[in-house]
Every structure is written in structure tokens, then in C-alpha cells.
Design an enzyme around this catalytic site. Structure first.
Site, PDB file in Angstrom:
ATOM      1  N   GLY A 180       0.771  -1.238   0.000  1.00  0.00           N
ATOM      2  CA  GLY A 180       0.000   0.000   0.000  1.00  0.00           C
ATOM      3  C   GLY A 180       0.798   1.281   0.000  1.00  0.00           C
ATOM      4  N   ARG A 420      15.719  -1.396  -5.998  1.00  0.00           N
ATOM      5  CA  ARG A 420      15.351  -2.807  -6.114  1.00  0.00           C
ATOM      6  C   ARG A 420      16.198  -3.576  -7.121  1.00  0.00           C
ATOM      7  NH1 ARG A 420       8.721  -2.149  -5.800  1.00  0.00           N
ATOM      8  NH2 ARG A 420       8.641  -1.831  -3.556  1.00  0.00           N
ATOM      9  N   HIS A 533       7.078  -6.263 -11.284  1.00  0.00           N
ATOM     10  CA  HIS A 533       6.375  -5.209 -12.016  1.00  0.00           C
ATOM     11  C   HIS A 533       6.904  -5.180 -13.442  1.00  0.00           C
ATOM     12  CE1 HIS A 533       4.018  -1.365 -11.703  1.00  0.00           C
ATOM     13  NE2 HIS A 533       4.684  -1.110 -12.809  1.00  0.00           N
TER      14      HIS A 533
END
Length: 596
Positions: A180, A420, A533
Site C-alpha cells: 500500500g 530494487r 512489475h
């Protein structure tokens, strides 16, 4: 008097005889029965209450299944078993593991009640088969975060009828299973924490973090308007924590977290809003869109498969694609993997954090067939926090502070605050391409403490996904690490936090949330890189219009969320996905109602 008595006796006898004839043999031995089964995230107890002829209730109230996914499936199936008086009901699309666990537990409990299990297992679900034709101002393909935001935005912009078609059996998509985090420049919250930030800084970090491959116009739209998305969500009822955090790979403290757990917080509020529109926004689940309808170069509707029936929706203003990415489409991601991860094999051995049935890239195909351009498909993001075997981000997460990345020997090997792609590349270089994320009581004050993702150490240990120990020596023994190296890694990190040493990996312990890790109990969870993603997708402009190869908008076609490309370059910052979802979802709803 005598006649009355005889008549009364006759009536009474008839009542008794009729009652006996109606009762027949009992279907169940009345009582309450329970069975423990392994759910998707943790063991859970399924309890069934029966009378002699009915299943009165089915529950698994203490389950720790994923909020918005498994929990929804359990609630739906529990009620359906009671409504249908049968176990022969279909699993909830997209949440099969939780569904099967609930059905297994109910079956084992009903065995204890001496139920005729074969009879209860007969299929009872039926579905309409006749075609359904609908009309709307706007049709939204996909009921995840961007799709629901777009639907509400279109409604607020004047749409009298919006239809949302969702392929799964529940709403929320990948937003549901996210933590979130929503990045936004927010002086009102950041300044009290001593955090200096600006739109220009956010824009620069997003562009540079994407290796300077993002569309500068889209990057600016995202970074300068995500705070507007925060305020819009708050107007709908979303409550955010005052404390600003830093999602894994966010590069700065600007991550907003909902006050209640996970990305499902957004979905719950959006669903509540939709329910209050009295049907102006209509949601149809299990609706798998198969194609767009195009007339004279304009997108005018869609055709979907809804179980056994075909649904055709004509959309006066047009269609918004919000179908998510293609991370779970192994064949496609291998085909296009010529970018930053071209040296890694993204086959079935690499999992995906997204919902498997959803993240297939359907929307990209629809857009391409309508003349839309696809950009940046090779830009695939790998997250460092996958679970071996599934790739899902369950159990202990890597986001936040006060956690170490330790390889199988016991050594730290990377700056835990890095982007990341840096984290994932460092993991691939470790022995076996895996590592342990190490935390202690700072993250989990007790074994029963339930974290923001709905998980507890007690249940994670029960499933075998987490190793716990009172001391680092004990933990090293259980995990096979070198105890000297493990203790040296923890001590070295603590020296950096105390400001007594400079970290050779570049970690800077200047965040007020950073604490030294000094006491047990200790918890370690094995992790692997996972597809998280897909930054590439449908080319759009800042108004969320789908563009063709000439850069021209395709009339009647809009897109938002992970189905789009060009915003994040070849690496997305942690916390920018929800910002993307809400900024462009809201924009798509507004734009489609303004377009001619």
C-alpha cells in the site's frame, strides 16, 4: 365433550404422523465440528455448525489469508456452502488455494457430523448462458486499484453509467496484495519528521531511478500530482498514517501507508463508494474480456466471457484499460526479456508477486489490436522479496527498516536501502541466488503479533517459512550459516547505526527509524528474487489516452496502471506503483468524460 376429545386426539395424531413423515432420516448429527487445514498463508480452523437437516454455518474467522484475496474467498464460499447446502461449489477465481483450504476443512468437519460427503460434493453451481447486451457511458476493463479509481473518477465527472468488468472473482488486483505504499511530496506530514522534500527532487529521483528512460512528461505528471491523489483518496474515506516511511527501493522517505493494513485499504474504500452509487457504477466479476469493439477507428465497447455467457457492452464515451501487467505470463516475459535482466532466465523457476490469472498482459494485446503502441516491454522489475517456490511476497517482507540481508554463509552483501534492481542483482550473485532476511523483536514483539500483512511469527513458523531462535548462535545452527560471520554482520551493522563505522556497502543509518539489532528472539526467512512489475506496456499521454505509433490518441481508448508503459523507465521506485495507479486512474476517468 367426548366428540371434541376424540377430534382433538385425531388431529394431534395426524400432526405427529405428518411430522415424522416430514423429518425422515437425519442428514447430519447435530452439533459444531472443526477441522484444521493449511491455508495459503497459515494453518486455519474451519468450523461447521449443523442441525439434523441443515448446514447452519461455516466459518474460519481466525484465518490469516491475504486481505482482499483469500479472506474474500473464504467469506464468499462459507456463505455459498450455507446458501446451496452443498460442498459442490466453485472456487473463487484467483484465490483457489484459500478456496480449496476452506472446502477441505468444511468437508472434514462434515465427516465428523456423519454427512453423506459424495452427495454433498455434487456440483450445484449453475450460470446463465443467454448473451447479455449492456449500454454504458464508460466501460472499465479490470477491477484493480486503477480500474476502480477510473470508474469512480468517471462517475464524479458526470458518467451516468459505468460498468467495470473484472476477470477474477473479486476486486482489487495487484493493489490488494501490495503493502500500500504511495509516494508523494507531502510537507504537512514530512516536515514534522524533519524530512526535506520537493516535487523536483521526487521527479529527479524517479527519472534517474528509471535509468533516465522514462517519459519526462509522464514522470512529471506522476510526481507532481501524487499528493493530489492522496487528497482525493482521503476525500473518499481513505485514512493514512501520519508517519511517512520509505518503501523498499523508494530512495527517499515519502511513502504514505494506509492506517489499516495493506493495499486492500484502498480497495475497501473504493468498493464502499461504488456500493453507494445505486448501480451507477456496476461491477461484474468473472468477466474475462476477449476483445475491443472498434468502429470507424473509434473504440466503442468490449466483448467478454462471463462463465457460460457472452457479455457485450457498448460504451458511449469509450473504454479504459486497467488490466495490470504481464509479470505472470512466463512465455511473454521470456520473449521480451532483452533489457536490464537479459542475463537472467525469467522462466518458471522465477515466481511472480502478482495474481497469476490476472497479470497476463491482456490489455496490451487489446490496445495493440486497436492500433496502440507498446513501449518498454523489456523493462521488467525484479523484487528482492519473493518466497521460494511461489514468488509471492508473503511472510516477512523486506520493506521498512531494521532488517538485514544475509547470505547463506552469514554475511551481509548489499546496502539494504538500495534500489530494487541493485538489491536483486546482488542476490542473484549469491550462492544459490537466495538469502535470508533477518529481523528481531523490533519487527515482531511477540509470536502472536499480527503484522500489517496479516501474518504472525507463530503461523509462519508453523508453515515452515520462518526460522526462529533466541540467539544468533542458535539461528546460525538452524539455518546452516557460520555463527561467527552472522554475529559479525549484525555487529557491523549496529556500528553503522550508532555512527561508529562507515558501511562498506553504502548503507547510511540516518533514518530516525533505524535501531540497533541487539536482542532476540531472532527470525530469519529465506527469500529469492521474483518478477514484481512490468514497466513496459501501452503508450499513453498525460491525459491517459492510448497513443498509436504516430503519437496520436486513439479515439475512445484510455489506459491506467501497470498496463501502461513509459512512466517508470527500466526500474520503478518502490511506492511509485500505487501513486501511478491512483494518479492515472483518476486522470483516465476525468479525461474520458471530456474527450469527444
Amino acid at each position: 365433550m367426548h366428540k371434541f376429545s376424540l377430534l382433538s386426539l385425531s388431529v394431534a395424531a395426524a400432526v405427529v404422523l405428518t411430522g415424522c413423515a416430514q423429518e425422515g432420516p437425519a442428514r447430519f448429527t447435530p452439533g459444531t465440528y472443526s477441522a484444521q487445514v493449511n491455508g495459503h498463508n497459515a494453518p486455519m480452523t474451519v468450523t461447521v455448525k449443523v442441525s439434523r437437516d441443515r448446514i447452519e454455518s461455516v466459518s474460519a474467522d481466525d484465518n490469516l489469508e491475504t486481505i482482499g484475496v483469500g479472506k474474500v474467498a473464504i467469506k464468499k464460499l462459507s456463505q455459498k456452502i450455507v446458501d446451496k447446502q452443498s460442498l459442490g461449489v466453485d472456487a473463487v477465481t484467483g484465490a483457489t488455494l484459500s478456496s480449496f483450504a476452506l472446502l477441505q476443512g468444511a468437508q472434514e468437519a462434515l465427516k465428523q457430523a456423519n454427512a453423506d460427503i459424495p452427495a454433498l460434493m455434487k456440483r450445484v453451481d449453475t450460470y446463465p448462458t443467454l448473451p447479455l447486451n449492456l449500454d454504458a457511458n464508460v466501460v472499465v476493463v479490470g477491477g484493480g486499484g486503477s480500474g476502480l479509481a477510473a470508474a469512480i473518477s468517471a462517475y464524479q465527472a458526470g458518467a451516468k453509467k459505468v460498468i467495470v468488468l473484472e476477470k477474477l472473482g473479486f476486486l482489487g488486483g495487484s493493489t490488494n496484495v501490495s503493502e500500500g505504499a504511495l509516494n508523494a511530496v507531502d510537507p504537512e506530514r514530512q516536515k514534522p519528521q524533519g524530512i526535506e522534500d520537493s516535487f523536483e527532487k521526487f521527479e529527479s529521483q524517479t527519472f534517474k531511478g528509471g535509468h533516465e528512460l522514462g517519459d519526462k512528461v509522464l514522470v512529471k505528471e506522476l510526481t507532481h500530482h501524487s499528493i493530489d491523489a492522496v487528497h482525493w483518496l482521503e476525500s473518499l474515506g481513505v485514512k493514512f498514517r501520519d508517519k511517512i516511511g520509505a518503501a523498499t527501493g523508494s530512495l527517499w522517505q515519502r511513502s504514505h501507508y494506509p492506517a489499516t493494513p495493506s493495499g486492500n485499504s484502498y480497495i475497501r474504500v473504493l468498493e464502499d463508494f461504488i456500493a453507494k452509487t445505486n448501480g451507477a457504477i456496476e461491477v461484474i466479476t468473472d468477466a474475462d474480456v476477449k476483445k475491443l469493439q472498434v468502429e470507424d477507428g473509434r473504440v466503442v465497447g468490449v466483448v467478454a466471457q462471463n462463465k457460460k455467457r457472452v457479455i457485450t457492452v457498448k460504451a458511449k464515451q469509450g473504454v479504459i484499460l486497467a488490466t495490470g501487467g504481464f509479470g505472470a505470463n512466463v512465455e511473454l516475459r521470456q520473449k521480451v526479456n532483452t533489457g536490464v535482466w537479459k542475463d537472467a532466465v525469467l522462466d518458471n523457476n522465477i515466481g511472480c508477486t502478482n495474481l497469476q490469472k490476472a497479470a497476463q498482459g491482456d490489455g496490451m494485446l487489446f490496445a495493440e489490436q486497436a492500433g496502440g503502441e507498446l513501449v518498454g516491454l523489456a523493462d521488467i522489475q525484479i523484487h528482492p522479496c519473493g518466497t521460494p517456490g511461489t514468488g509471492l511476497m508473503e511472510n516477512i517482507r523486506t520493506s521498512g527498516r531494521n532488517r538485514l540481508f544475509i547470505n547463506t554463509d552469514g554475511d551481509r552483501f548489499v546496502n539494504e536501502g538500495a534500489a530494487r534492481d541493485v538489491l536483486a542483482r546482488a542476490i542473484f550473485e549469491q550462492k544459490g541466488g537466495t538469502y535470508w532476511v533477518l529481523v528481531n523483536h523490533l519487527r515482531y514483539p511477540s509470536r502472536d503479533f499480527v503484522d500489517r500483512n496479516g501474518a504472525s511469527i507463530k503461523n509462519m513458523v508453523a508453515l515452515g517459512s520462518v526460522v526462529e531462535a533466541d540467539t544468533l548462535d542458535e539461528l546460525a545452527k538452524k539455518t546452516g550459516m557460520d555463527p561467527k560471520k552472522l554475529k559479525a554482520s549484525v555487529n557491523g551493522y549496529n556500528q553503522v547505526i550508532l555512527g561508529k563505522a562507515k558501511d562498506k556497502f553504502g548503507f547510511v543509518g540516518n533514518n530516525k527509524d533505524d535501531k540497533t539489532l541487539t536482542e532476540g528472539p531472532w527470525y530469519a526467512c529465506k527469500k529469492v528474487p521474483t518478477v514484481h512489475h512490468t514497466m513496459g506496456g501501452v503508450r499513453i499521454n498525460k491525459d491517459a489516452q492510448v497513443l498509436n505509433k504516430k503519437g496520436e490518441p486513439i479515439p475512445g481508448l484510455f489506459a491506467a496502471g501497470e498496463v501502461t508503459g513509459g512512466i517508470h523507465g527500466s526500474n520503478r521506485l518502490g511506492g511509485n506503483a500505487i501513486a501511478d495507479v491512483m494518479v492515472f486512474g483518476h486522470k483516465a476517468g476525468q479525461s474520458i468524460m471530456k474527450a469527444k
